[in-house]
Design an enzyme around this catalytic site. Structure first.
Site, PDB file in Angstrom:
ATOM      1  N   ASP A 131      -8.058   1.814 -27.341  1.00 41.51           N
ATOM      2  CA  ASP A 131      -7.146   2.789 -27.915  1.00 41.51           C
ATOM      3  C   ASP A 131      -7.836   3.572 -29.020  1.00 41.51           C
ATOM      4  O   ASP A 131      -7.597   4.758 -29.189  1.00 41.51           O
ATOM      5  CB  ASP A 131      -5.908   2.098 -28.501  1.00 41.51           C
ATOM      6  CG  ASP A 131      -5.042   1.508 -27.405  1.00 41.51           C
ATOM      7  OD1 ASP A 131      -4.236   0.634 -27.702  1.00 41.51           O
ATOM      8  OD2 ASP A 131      -5.201   1.930 -26.248  1.00 41.51           O
ATOM      9  N   ARG A 181      -3.348  -9.405 -20.013  1.00 45.02           N
ATOM     10  CA  ARG A 181      -4.416  -9.242 -21.009  1.00 45.02           C
ATOM     11  C   ARG A 181      -4.056  -8.207 -22.070  1.00 45.02           C
ATOM     12  O   ARG A 181      -4.737  -8.109 -23.085  1.00 45.02           O
ATOM     13  CB  ARG A 181      -5.765  -8.925 -20.345  1.00 45.02           C
ATOM     14  CG  ARG A 181      -5.825  -7.636 -19.591  1.00 45.02           C
ATOM     15  CD  ARG A 181      -7.151  -7.480 -18.869  1.00 45.02           C
ATOM     16  NE  ARG A 181      -8.250  -7.204 -19.780  1.00 45.02           N
ATOM     17  CZ  ARG A 181      -8.438  -6.033 -20.398  1.00 45.02           C
ATOM     18  NH1 ARG A 181      -7.596  -5.038 -20.210  1.00 45.02           N
ATOM     19  NH2 ARG A 181      -9.458  -5.856 -21.206  1.00 45.02           N
ATOM     20  N   PRO A 230       0.814  -1.221   0.000  1.00 46.79           N
ATOM     21  CA  PRO A 230       0.000   0.000   0.000  1.00 46.79           C
ATOM     22  C   PRO A 230       0.853   1.278   0.000  1.00 46.79           C
ATOM     23  O   PRO A 230       0.338   2.353  -0.304  1.00 46.79           O
ATOM     24  CB  PRO A 230      -0.816  -0.099   1.295  1.00 46.79           C
ATOM     25  CG  PRO A 230      -0.741  -1.528   1.711  1.00 46.79           C
ATOM     26  CD  PRO A 230       0.551  -2.070   1.169  1.00 46.79           C
ATOM     27  N   GLU A 268       3.460  -8.245   8.728  1.00 47.77           N
ATOM     28  CA  GLU A 268       3.480  -6.773   8.645  1.00 47.77           C
ATOM     29  C   GLU A 268       4.391  -6.287   7.525  1.00 47.77           C
ATOM     30  O   GLU A 268       4.568  -5.081   7.366  1.00 47.77           O
ATOM     31  CB  GLU A 268       3.930  -6.146   9.968  1.00 47.77           C
ATOM     32  CG  GLU A 268       3.303  -6.747  11.210  1.00 47.77           C
ATOM     33  CD  GLU A 268       1.800  -6.560  11.274  1.00 47.77           C
ATOM     34  OE1 GLU A 268       1.356  -5.427  11.461  1.00 47.77           O
ATOM     35  OE2 GLU A 268       1.075  -7.569  11.127  1.00 47.77           O
TER      36      GLU A 268
HETATM   37  C1  9WO Z   1      -0.399  -4.964   8.352  1.00 48.29           C
HETATM   38  C2  9WO Z   1      -0.657  -4.221   9.476  1.00 48.29           C
HETATM   39  C3  9WO Z   1      -1.093  -4.593  10.727  1.00 48.29           C
HETATM   40  C4  9WO Z   1      -1.264  -3.604  11.691  1.00 48.29           C
HETATM   41  C5  9WO Z   1      -1.027  -2.277  11.376  1.00 48.29           C
HETATM   42  C6  9WO Z   1      -0.616  -1.915  10.098  1.00 48.29           C
HETATM   43  C7  9WO Z   1      -0.434  -2.901   9.172  1.00 48.29           C
HETATM   44  N1  9WO Z   1      -0.036  -2.824   7.919  1.00 48.29           N
HETATM   45  C8  9WO Z   1       0.003  -4.053   7.437  1.00 48.29           C
HETATM   46  C9  9WO Z   1       0.438  -4.294   6.133  1.00 48.29           C
HETATM   47  O1  9WO Z   1       0.564  -3.371   5.346  1.00 48.29           O
HETATM   48  N2  9WO Z   1       0.706  -5.580   5.838  1.00 48.29           N
HETATM   49  C10 9WO Z   1       1.105  -5.903   4.526  1.00 48.29           C
HETATM   50  C11 9WO Z   1       0.255  -7.032   4.021  1.00 48.29           C
HETATM   51  C12 9WO Z   1       2.542  -6.292   4.432  1.00 48.29           C
HETATM   52  C13 9WO Z   1       2.884  -6.427   2.985  1.00 48.29           C
HETATM   53  C14 9WO Z   1       1.891  -7.313   2.228  1.00 48.29           C
HETATM   54  N3  9WO Z   1       0.556  -7.010   2.608  1.00 48.29           N
HETATM   55  C15 9WO Z   1      -0.251  -6.244   1.858  1.00 48.29           C
HETATM   56  C16 9WO Z   1      -0.017  -5.750   0.603  1.00 48.29           C
HETATM   57  N4  9WO Z   1      -1.435  -5.824   2.231  1.00 48.29           N
HETATM   58  N5  9WO Z   1      -1.975  -5.064   1.281  1.00 48.29           N
HETATM   59  C17 9WO Z   1      -1.136  -5.014   0.261  1.00 48.29           C
HETATM   60  C18 9WO Z   1      -1.392  -4.254  -0.909  1.00 48.29           C
HETATM   61  C19 9WO Z   1      -0.506  -4.282  -1.964  1.00 48.29           C
HETATM   62  C20 9WO Z   1      -0.786  -3.509  -3.091  1.00 48.29           C
HETATM   63  N6  9WO Z   1      -1.892  -2.742  -3.139  1.00 48.29           N
HETATM   64  C21 9WO Z   1      -2.755  -2.713  -2.128  1.00 48.29           C
HETATM   65  C22 9WO Z   1      -2.527  -3.455  -0.983  1.00 48.29           C
END
Ligand code: 9WO
Length: 247
Positions: free
Chosen positions: A168, A153, A88, A115
């Site tokens: 396009d 795709r 994220p 995490e």
């Molecule tokens: C877990 C967490 C727990 C308590 C407080 C904050 C926290 N953040 C996270 C977290 O970001 N965990 C991630 C889980 C670790 C990397 C992989 N994970 C993930 C990737 N979750 N969401 C994504 C993601 C990737 C791309 N676009 C949107 C979401």
């Protein structure tokens, strides 16, 4: 196009790889998918893949050595690929970004769990950090699958390439127009007459007008960014007028 994915849950990718556009791209050899599981690189009896965060707090971080060994092996197998971490915290992908991704020979995608991963691995190995939107899921696997699907795709010879060519040609940067199929009447609701007319030019104009109108209603900022031709302005103004009359 080659994807190497580093994940503790490689089985999640079998569904993506087994069917649809991605399944066919892999079958035809337009794309390759290789999976690397950090658990296969553990050396302790418990095959440990998580570790405690320095500084304390709840939750765990992906254990350094097995993850690093998996990245190193993937890089050896795919020396021309760049490395992306799905997180994220990354750059939010939009349709236009996918062409940049598709233009590279391959990508090693790191799908994190817990995490996340040690920041020194990001600094040392990661060329790009990608987000699919401002929300958190429980691991990087689903975002990685979303990205691979959206990129594959677009590859020449993949189903969906045709429809990206269509985009396009006249509705790029717009929301899609509405679609209809048989029967002509469902509970009194009829298919728009123009679609039954056989007048291909009128149909193309109507679809463009619908695409413009829906974008104006739902995502006006997309129109700002894209701009409109003189013909498109006429079509949109007529849509807006009809919309106001209907209110
Ligand atoms: C877990 C967490 C727990 C308590 C407080 C904050 C926290 N953040 C996270 C977290 O970001 N965990 C991630 C889980 C670790 C990397 C992989 N994970 C993930 C990737 N979750 N969401 C994504 C993601 C990737 C791309 N676009 C949107 C979401």
């Amino acid at each position: 196009m080659r994807f190497d994915v580093i994940s503790l849950f490689p089985d999640l990718f079998r569904i993506l790889a087994g069917q649809g556009v991605v399944g066919r791209a892999l079958e035809r050899g337009s794309a390759e998918l290789h999976l690397w599981n950090p658990r296969d690189y553990t050396r302790d009896p418990h095959r440990t893949v998580d570790d405690r965060p320095y500084g304390g707090g709840p939750g765990m971080v992906m254990k350094m050595e097995p993850l690093q060994a998996a990245i190193e092996d993937a890089k050896r197998a795919a020396p021309d690929s760049e490395v992306a971490y799905v997180t994220p915290q990354g750059r939010t992908l939009v349709q236009d970004t996918l062409a940049e991704i598709a233009a590279k020979p391959g990508w090693i995608l790191i799908a994190g769990r817990y995490e996340g991963i040690d920041e020194r691995l990001v600094e040392r190995y990661v060329d790009a950090e990608w987000s699919i939107g401002d929300y958190v899921v429980s691991g990087g696997e689903l975002p990685a699958m979303v990205i691979m699907d959206a990129v594959m795709r677009l590859l020449p010879g993949t189903l969906g390439h045709k429809d990206s060519a269509r985009q396009d040609s006249y509705v790029d940067g717009l929301l899609d127009f509405p679609h209809y199929t048989r029967p002509e009447t469902v509970a009194g609701a009829r298919v728009p007459q123009v679609l039954l007319s056989g007048d291909h030019q009128a149909i193309a104009r109507w679809r463009l007008q619908q695409a413009l109108g829906r974008t104006w209603l739902r995502r006006p900022e997309l129109l700002e960014r894209r701009g409109l031709s003189a013909e498109e302005k006429v079509l949109l103004n007529a849509f807006i007028q009809a919309h106001r009359d209907a209110e």
